[in-house]
Design an enzyme around this catalytic site. Structure first.
Site, PDB file in Angstrom:
ATOM      1  N   HIS A 243     -19.823   2.874  -0.796  1.00 48.04           N
ATOM      2  CA  HIS A 243     -19.345   2.764  -2.168  1.00 48.04           C
ATOM      3  C   HIS A 243     -18.125   3.641  -2.409  1.00 48.04           C
ATOM      4  O   HIS A 243     -17.178   3.227  -3.093  1.00 48.04           O
ATOM      5  CB  HIS A 243     -20.458   3.148  -3.139  1.00 48.04           C
TER       6      HIS A 243
ATOM      7  N   HIS B 126     -22.132  -2.447 -10.474  1.00 44.32           N
ATOM      8  CA  HIS B 126     -23.308  -1.571 -10.553  1.00 44.32           C
ATOM      9  C   HIS B 126     -24.524  -2.422 -10.211  1.00 44.32           C
ATOM     10  O   HIS B 126     -25.511  -2.471 -10.948  1.00 44.32           O
ATOM     11  CB  HIS B 126     -23.425  -0.941 -11.950  1.00 44.32           C
TER      12      HIS B 126
ATOM     13  N   ASP C 133     -13.066  11.641 -13.971  1.00 48.38           N
ATOM     14  CA  ASP C 133     -14.415  11.434 -14.491  1.00 48.38           C
ATOM     15  C   ASP C 133     -15.414  11.690 -13.375  1.00 48.38           C
ATOM     16  O   ASP C 133     -15.085  11.644 -12.192  1.00 48.38           O
ATOM     17  CB  ASP C 133     -14.577  10.023 -15.046  1.00 48.38           C
TER      18      ASP C 133
ATOM     19  N   ASP D  30      -9.994  -6.695  -8.991  1.00 41.44           N
ATOM     20  CA  ASP D  30     -11.032  -7.519  -8.369  1.00 41.44           C
ATOM     21  C   ASP D  30     -12.293  -6.722  -8.087  1.00 41.44           C
ATOM     22  O   ASP D  30     -12.266  -5.503  -7.951  1.00 41.44           O
ATOM     23  CB  ASP D  30     -10.525  -8.162  -7.067  1.00 41.44           C
TER      24      ASP D  30
END
Length: 749
Positions: free
Chosen positions: A54, A105, A279, A511
């Site tokens: 990821h 997610h 973040d 994308d």
């Protein structure tokens, strides 16, 4: 005993759980080589999450790098930020820029549907916020198993509630998306989330820690035990047949905290007290510290004892891996710290100075007065493993493509055509999605111009000039299964076309590439072909890829999902008051079919719904035809010629006519030449159906001819039915009954 750097250097043979953390033996060996010793347990935790699929894109980046070959110009100007940043930023004129990005997610949403989907929205919103932009809208492309599957009934209500609950609480309109059902998504739903943000050019912020002596401030929610290993680990593994088993790994969201964080951060930007920002999403503090340090002057020192915790029992490894939500990290000059903390206090947002930027070239982290991390930050954030996974076109692909849907039995006569249209209109993929979208606030903030069921979502950016942007997301996984190169291009051109039907000029792409296991050569072939297809199409269309996301290991056991390269296209419109609506708005207007219809039925909704069939070749891609069609749609829309425009895609002309009729209950009478079945249900690309006032018809036909766009007048709007001359007639009421009943009957009113 605390596993410190000095201890790790002396205790080289200490056994470590690298395999349990998702690392391969050669990856663990590489970490030891980089450090010249074994890693501490805290360092091992950091590398495990940052080198996950990821976070590191280790199986995909060799294919993604070709997106950098696409010219970084748009029809308006240069991109202000692109691949490698939290989100792409595009100049849209008048001093404004827009940032947008789509991410997945998927696995967390299968494990815990509500929180998985909710925190997916929260994470993408913070990515947009971190660029210096105010988030203004979200979208949610979703994929589920069959509508009647038990697993779909378990995950769908929670996922939809999570998307709506979080977005609604933030006060962000949900302006579009998709809900697609297919057997391959049983046990592996796809939850992709997109956010759009607006900023002035001068407000752009980047993720870097520069300026030796500058302070590192963590602000937002406290760090807890939720999401330890979270998306970074869940997204790097395949689920077993047995079902969800990782509830503690799913993050827990608090949208009210996020709303405060948004307003607080925007005020911090306005005050000029932020020199760098990141973040905290996937990999949490491990990501924020290593990426900020790596992109800046190369050094950072952090005292982990200062991190505010919700759970005082957390070990340093857990603090570094936690993916607790609603957290940000800023780099602040010492003279600005007091003002920074003052603004945070105003918004009731906890903020803590936890470290500083250094010139050491190292990321160094202490815990209880001992050093537990001492690593080159780039080795964590950017220099992870790169896999050249083997990929090979499967031998079965030839037989799949030879099994053409064009050879299947077709309806003959008006009665069978009528029954087919109603059956498709009521099918899960083509039916009314109001059961889902009514749970979302589509108009909060007052700047939504178009939202579902329009072809694209559109928001006003400037209330004085009416400058706006439109966004659409699309992907037909069946097309990508039949030919992943063409399937990815078809996803792109459908989004491109949907933006143009509203009157906006397509500018840029983001994308979300959802595929099965990269360890399967057939899956990697699909992925490689999809990337190649997207790159080639973007070069031809002249629009850049600004960023995105890759989600692999989307399979249950050995069963992979359909390859699902979801493509989002963003376009600009100079005056949103001149946008083109999707449905018929006035009776007595001329209906014109734009584009060429061929007998292209393979991968179609008709083949899927009526025959349960998947085989053949997808519709032909003609990028030049798409480009000139988009030009015609935007030019005619800007000139005020079009009273409506709707792209032709899933379900073909029949579906587009039915949806256009249903928007305002205005019927239509059409006459079709040749094979009525092909004319109604073919899914040929580069097509749209538009309406114009009678006195504007000739001007449209002349414009179309000049551009080389086939244009055929096929009928007139009006009446209370959809009538195909000599074939069928269905009242608006019958159409609406078929279209609206499916989801409420399956999921409850």
């Amino acid at each position: 005993m605390l596993d410190t750097v000095s201890h790790a250097a002396q205790d080289a043979d200490h056994e470590q759980p690298w395999a349990e953390l998702g690392l391969k033996s050669d990856e663990y060996a590489r970490i030891r080589e980089i450090l010249g010793r074994r890693p501490t347990s805290s360092e091992l935790a950091m590398y495990s999450v940052m080198w996950s699929e990821h976070c590191s894109y280790k199986s995909s980046k060799v294919h993604l790098k070709q997106f950098g070959e696409i010219p970084q110009e748009t029809p308006v100007g240069k991109m202000l930020a692109g691949i490698g940043e939290n989100a792409g930023v595009i100049d849209i004129g008048q001093g404004y820029a827009v940032t947008f990005k789509i991410e997945s997610h998927n696995h967390p949403s299968y494990v815990e549907p509500y929180q998985g989907a909710a925190t997916g929205v929260g994470g993408i919103v913070r990515d947009i916020l971190a660029m210096g932009a105010r988030p203004v809208a979200v979208m949610d492309p979703l994929r589920f198993g069959p509508l009647d599957a038990d697993d779909t009934h378990r995950v769908l209500p929670g996922i939809v509630a999570g998307v709506g609950g979080y977005g609604n609480c933030l006060g962000l309109p949900n302006i579009g998306g998709e809900a697609v059902f297919d057997e391959s998504y049983v046990g592996n739903p796809l939850v992709n989330a997109l956010c759009v943000g607006v900023l002035r050019h001068e407000d752009l912020h980047l993720a870097k820690a520069a300026g030796t002596g500058n302070r590192v401030i963590l602000y937002g929610a406290r760090t807890g035990g939720d999401g330890i290993g979270g998306v970074s680990v869940l997204a790097s593994e395949t689920f077993d047949e047995g079902g969800p088993a990782k509830r503690p790994s799913v993050q827990v969201g608090d949208p009210f905290m996020e709303k405060l964080l948004i307003e607080c951060t925007l005020e911090l930007f306005a005050a000029g007290v932020v020199t760098g920002i990141q973040d905290l999403g996937g990999a949490g503090l491990s990501c924020a510290t290593s990426e900020l340090a790596s992109a800046g002057d190369g050094g950072m020192h952090v005292d982990l004892d200062l991190v505010p915790l919700r759970d005082s029992t957390l070990a340093p490894e857990e603090i570094l891996m936690s993916e607790s939500q609603e957290r940000m990290m800023a780099v602040v000059e010492p003279a600005d710290v007091a003002r920074f903390l003052e603004i945070c206090a105003k918004w009731d947002v906890e903020a803590t100075d936890i470290g500083e930027v250094t010139d050491t070239g190292r990321l160094q982290i202490d815990w209880h007065g001992e050093q537990v991390v001492d690593v080159p930050p780039r080795s964590v954030a950017h220099d992870g493993p790169t896999y050249h996974r083997p990929f090979e076109r499967p031998e079965s692909q030839d037989a799949l493509q030879a099994d053409r849907a064009e050879d299947l039995p077709r309806p003959s006569g008006g009665d069978e055509l009528r029954a087919t249209l109603l059956r498709l209109l009521a099918s899960p993929n083509l039916c009314d999605k109001s059961w889902i979208t009514d749970q979302y606030d589509r108009y909060v903030r007052g700047n939504t111009v178009l939202a579902q069921p329009s072809d694209s979502g559109m928001v006003r950016v400037d209330e004085e000039t009416n400058l706006g942007v439109a966004v659409a997301t699309d992907c037909n996984g069946r097309f990508a299964r039949l030919d992943p190169y063409a399937g990815a291009q078809l996803a792109l051109v459908e989004s491109y076309r949907n933006v143009a039907t509203g009157g906006a000029r397509p500018l840029a792409v983001s994308d979300c590439l959802n595929f099965g296991s990269p360890e399967d050569p057939a899956v990697m072939w699909q992925f490689a072909e999809a990337c190649r297809g997207l790159k080639d199409a973007c070069v031809e269309l002249g629009i850049p890829v600004t960023g995105g996301n890759v989600s692999l290991y989307n399979q249950t056991g050995t069963t992979a999902i359909l390859p699902t390269p979801v493509v989002a296209v963003l376009g600009v419109i100079e005056d949103v008051t001149r946008r083109t609506p999707t449905g018929f708005r006035e009776a007595g207007h001329e209906i014109v079919l734009l584009g060429e219809t061929r007998a292209e039925l393979s991968g179609s909704e008709w083949a899927h719904v009526v025959h349960g069939h998947l085989g053949g070749l997808p519709p032909q891609v003609d990028l030049r035809a798409e480009k000139v069609l988009a030009t015609l749609l935007t030019d005619a829309g800007r000139a005020g010629q079009l009273s409506s425009a709707h792209d032709l895609s899933d379900g073909g002309l029949a579906q587009a006519l039915a949806e256009s009729v249903l928007q305002a209950g205005i019927g239509a009478h059409v006459e079709l030449e040749g094979d009525a079945f092909v004319a109604l249900f073919s899914e040929s690309a580069a097509r749209a159906v538009v309406t114009v006032a009678p006195d504007a018809l000739q001007q449209l036909l002349t414009m179309a001819e000049a551009l080389g766009v086939p244009a055929t007048r096929i009928g007139t709007t009006g009446g209370d039915a959809l009538v195909v001359e000599g074939q069928l007639g269905i009242t608006v009421e019958e159409l609406r009954d078929a279209w609206t009943a499916t989801l409420p009957e399956a999921l409850g009113h």
